[in-house]
Write an enzyme that holds these catalytic residues in place. Structure first.
Site, mmCIF file in Angstrom:
data_model
loop_
_atom_site.group_PDB
_atom_site.id
_atom_site.type_symbol
_atom_site.label_atom_id
_atom_site.label_comp_id
_atom_site.label_asym_id
_atom_site.label_seq_id
_atom_site.Cartn_x
_atom_site.Cartn_y
_atom_site.Cartn_z
ATOM 1 N N GLU A 156 37.016 44.730 38.611
ATOM 2 C CA GLU A 156 35.848 45.016 37.907
ATOM 3 C C GLU A 156 35.835 46.566 37.797
ATOM 4 O O GLU A 156 35.061 46.963 38.878
ATOM 5 C CB GLU A 156 34.838 44.189 38.321
ATOM 6 C CG GLU A 156 34.881 42.644 38.627
ATOM 7 C CD GLU A 156 35.496 42.109 37.590
ATOM 8 O OE1 GLU A 156 34.947 42.436 36.417
ATOM 9 O OE2 GLU A 156 36.152 40.963 37.637
ATOM 10 N N LYS A 172 31.897 30.873 56.073
ATOM 11 C CA LYS A 172 32.347 30.580 54.534
ATOM 12 C C LYS A 172 31.389 29.632 53.740
ATOM 13 O O LYS A 172 31.872 29.148 52.984
ATOM 14 C CB LYS A 172 33.715 30.774 54.234
ATOM 15 C CG LYS A 172 34.654 31.649 54.912
ATOM 16 C CD LYS A 172 35.845 31.442 54.930
ATOM 17 C CE LYS A 172 36.799 32.116 55.724
ATOM 18 N NZ LYS A 172 38.440 31.899 56.115
ATOM 19 N N ASP A 217 39.754 38.868 55.412
ATOM 20 C CA ASP A 217 39.857 37.398 55.003
ATOM 21 C C ASP A 217 38.438 37.356 54.193
ATOM 22 O O ASP A 217 37.351 37.151 54.484
ATOM 23 C CB ASP A 217 39.444 36.456 55.979
ATOM 24 C CG ASP A 217 39.324 34.848 55.636
ATOM 25 O OD1 ASP A 217 39.496 34.819 54.137
ATOM 26 O OD2 ASP A 217 39.563 34.071 56.328
#
Lengths: 347, 347, 347, 347
Positions: free
Chosen positions: A35, A166, A242
């Site tokens: 982006e 996560k 990560d």
């Protein structure tokens, strides 16, 4: 399985002026993203940091890495007794954890009991590693020790999701996971006007309406920001992290105040999971980036990772401030979008 | 700003057998990640898909892309009247949105009123694009129309965070944002035993204890899974997606049942934001990957993006099932971790 | 089981001046509570309502009552087909629901599919009843109809918790459940100073720091207020409501603005579940209270319940404003607490 | 303000057989409610408790009462230093708190820093009082001490909503607020069949589908139960509690297991805020109820309140188990609803 690679374009933004309890420096940072509007947006924020007297003030508030194991007890009384016993012999747990790694150090644990299910959330410091593997290995050792020494409990899972890794939850912000960094900037009214084409009042009002109330109405959980996720993803990819840890990393709070026309602007990121060693970080583009960021020179274990977390947080402030400023101004945004859209194939 | 690139290692996993209302095929998929254990884990899941009679059954339940604007009304009565007027002239809104893009089509809107703040959440279909820019541009047009035609409301923000993009909230799963895909697999007891070294009962129990109760205790929001974020990040990077959308993409639910020893296993992903055109997807590695995935051949607008969403969801099931199976087995995990740790520099 | 009663002291507060799309009146309201400081606090707010030019402006934004059933489908494709079939024959569902009650009218439904689990959330208007029983009975009829006419689905539960009744969730505020009422007041700077001993700026800042950010950090869900629950409990008990509905009723948002020294203050309560008929409301103290509140004179079905919801919301504003004002002033609070504590046995 | 009272019908349910670390007794409990079907439902659960070998096993896991103050610091570094200083002189804070009350004892505190906002969440034990007023008074003293001794911080609010009182959040379950009680029961298969007309498997499956997944889809926060709020409201009203605390009290988790046909059923209630002294509890019906419950005889401070919390939790299990069992059986429910509806005026 044939191998190849995803190539994510990367640019360096900055310099960003940072002061605080961990970093006092002017640093450029890399952002890897598909982006491309993210780069000029972050760059505008970086420019502001050099216009502020103290730059971006970054405070590292806490650091720890966690893993929760799940045990199945005979019943809640058994689980409750287990917690009391483990609390009493905490130094024994520390010794067990220490055997698993030179770097992981157990600094505490908390518990949840739901019926006969017992969740133990172990907290470690992990040096310069993000620590996912270290804390899993240490928890494996702890699990084995517990299963041997505590009667009436059985293996449930090496990860019980109370860690939490996560996933969008509240526990990390409340109990801590990763680096907790607060970044702040104080900008004179004329700088806000000349560089951001807006006012402190407009930004403060937008933050309340959009980031606080808008996210709240959406059923948000510990999230009040415009796009921390964009900045973190780009920073994490560029430094070999990560990047799935942006899920919890992006759960942070923007707070702004209009101080008689001057702007106080802050980004609080309580869950930054970053490391400077392990996996992709030891060679290639990420190793180069970490070296250039000054994250290879730390004298004490953890120095490099702490520096990296602060740089990530300061980068987030740059991008967040720039976007919020843009969103206070309908004309600017419509123009930017039209320009942007015209160059894409989607119209 | 000197440019370079982040290089993320990528491997193709599969073939995955998929049946359902969108895809009926055997397809290999690319995963770009720094976390190499993800590949063999997903590969084990892929192998299972070919062992299941119907493979992975993937159901595309819904699709839409959203943007919420924020308006400041004189007061709540004004906001309430505005909503009624806009509802009455919805076809006019559709016409305004249609002027902004050939592909974006306004299919509905919802509202939130908090005091004098009015949030309008516009819902679009956006063809093969993920649609971030399309819906922003359309919302710009709608905003302009509303400010001109509705008395008593002022510009608040082109995005009011009730969209919600890249934040952990509940609204996307409830009202829809992106592709909503359910994936299911039915595995005979002997396959569960031979390939996963576990039982249907063990997986179902683990799912309840860890994914449902563990995440709940952590204060999770619409999240009950082990690691959707890992799979989505790798799939998104490999196909040129805006990978920050894993924040909401990873908010999904794993549900498993022990059916007399056979395993029913499902992953529900209500918020998959993917596209096959725009930004990184039109050239380079991502374009190659999309072509190889069969996501360049769709006949109707949206066919390619729908196929991609289903492939992403099927990939998630492969990785989720494999990890959960591993976590039912303490011995297997300790062994895997030790083997893995030994090869890293963190010990 | 011998019967007796809990006696909760009750006082009438007011008059409260209310204007808006449902109520234009000056009304006193009853509050039943063991926490006696609530009365003078709410009374101070009521006094302010008569000082404001338009009083408390109350806007009824929406009303509906819901019940979600849970069905177990053979698989997700079956669930998906079921939803499409039911959507296509919605008028048949309306007819089935209409048979169950003279008052309950089915106005829509939404769905969630998670694996093979299908949740259908039916939305009704229920006249002057809160509607718990009405919508359960109607859902029973709908369940029976669906089980007969849709292949591949089995009974799961008459209530699938996606309703959601008396649990802290996001769905009610997003999709609607109960009456959605926004209350607002505009107070001149001198009134804020003389009656509340504070300033508009102090209240607006406190609201951001405490209600918005404080609750967010606590992991709150769609809640940003100081003590809606206290006011609602007292109002619900005094009018014979099912007071356990304060759980979702208290999930609302306070928003305040400093308008050049004048105070704009609003309370948004999207989930007010109230009725004027059924159970305790038809006789005794609650019937008397409802009569005195003017909630027996409605001409159209639902008029009385709508009026009651607006009165409840206005009462909440009175108490919320008064407490927030007090909390801006450390001296006032310490004094009040000391005075209060001295009269109790706990010191 | 003329005074009168709300009269809530009350019945005694039981006896309930309870064993565990706090209560070993057979006790009847009072439930005050306008919803009369609650009584027979809870009574059925009570009957089951006497059929279980150990009755309901109730484990009191934790107790504490909290208040969070909000301070406005000059900036985050100042807030961070303040936390370190206060941590270092914790015994001084304990002494300050001790001066405010004979009973309140400060046992710890946690912090949140968001930009320049500092939230300190003080944790106390409060003897037999629920402790709302005690902890507010103690926090007043602590606030005064901090403002005097810590440079660079100003008063924000005596309550910063990070406490959290009567709001739906995650913090209370994670850090503790009120009594944390786990209740469990083990029922032989034939009792489940004969008394509940269902099976252990049906209840376990319903719990997963409805309480865990249904609430999750609704965007629930730390809530997985059918109707804890109903039971708690009735118990709290009958014993003179501040019943608005059902908001967080109802945030608990039901977990059930099918153990070869036998039923393991548990209710975890981490946030029970109850007291046996103060306000309504010292005279009248509530004092009578508390005496009859054996909550006047405790030898150590807190004994009575702990007993009361356990009785509340056991009552919740009775009602939760009974309703879930009913919802597994479509026929039973339809019949009950029809019978119930016929007797009301709403049809």
């Amino acid at each position: 399985m044939n191998e190849t690679a995803a190539i994510v374009p990367m640019r360096w933004i900055g310099p960003i002026r940072i002061t605080g309890n961990t970093v006092n420096d002017e640093v450029s940072v890399p952002l890897a993203t598909f982006e491309s509007p993210l780069w000029p947006s972050a760059q505008r924020g970086a420019r502001l940091s050099t216009a502020a007297e103290r730059g971006i003030v970054a405070t590292l508030v806490d650091e720890r890495m966690t893993r929760s194991i799940l045990l199945r007890a005979d019943d809640a009384p058994t689980a409750h007794r287990a917690v009391r016993q483990l609390t009493a012999e905490f130094d024994r747990l520390q010794a067990v954890a220490a055997e698993s790694s030179r770097y992981a150090r157990l600094i505490g644990f908390t518990r949840q009991i739901a019926g006969n299910l017992l969740f133990l959330r172990f907290e470690f410091v992990t040096g310069d590693a993000a620590g996912h593997n270290m804390v899993t290995l240490a928890s494996d050792h702890l699990m084995e020790h517990i299963l041997k020494t505590i009667p009436g409990v059985r293996y449930g899972s090496i990860s019980g999701n109370y860690c939490t890794d996560k996933k969008a939850t509240a526990v990390n912000g409340i109990l801590g996971r990763g680096k907790n960094v607060v970044t702040e900037i104080l900008l004179p009214a004329d700088t806000v006007a000349s560089t951001l084409h807006t006012t402190a009042a407009a930004i403060a009002d937008l933050n309340v309406g959009k980031n606080l109330i808008g996210t709240l109405l959406a059923g948000g959980i510990r999230s009040a920001n415009a796009h921390y996720a964009n900045l973190l993803l780009a920073f994490y990819l560029a430094t070999g992290q990560d990047a799935a840890n942006i899920v919890e990393g992006s759960q942070g709070v923007t707070h702004a105040e209009d101080r008689d026309g001057d702007l106080y602007f802050s980004c609080t990121l309580p869950n930054l999971i970053v490391g400077t060693t392990g996996n992709a970080k030891n060679q290639g583009f990420a190793a180069d980036a970490l070296a250039r960021l000054g994250c290879r020179e730390g004298r004490a274990p953890g120095d490099n990772a702490r520096r990296l977390a602060v740089l990530a947080a300061a980068t987030v402030l740059c991008g967040e401030l720039s976007l919020l400023a843009a969103q206070t101004n309908p004309g600017e945004l419509m123009h930017a979008h039209l320009k942007y859209e015209r160059s894409t194939a989607t119209k």
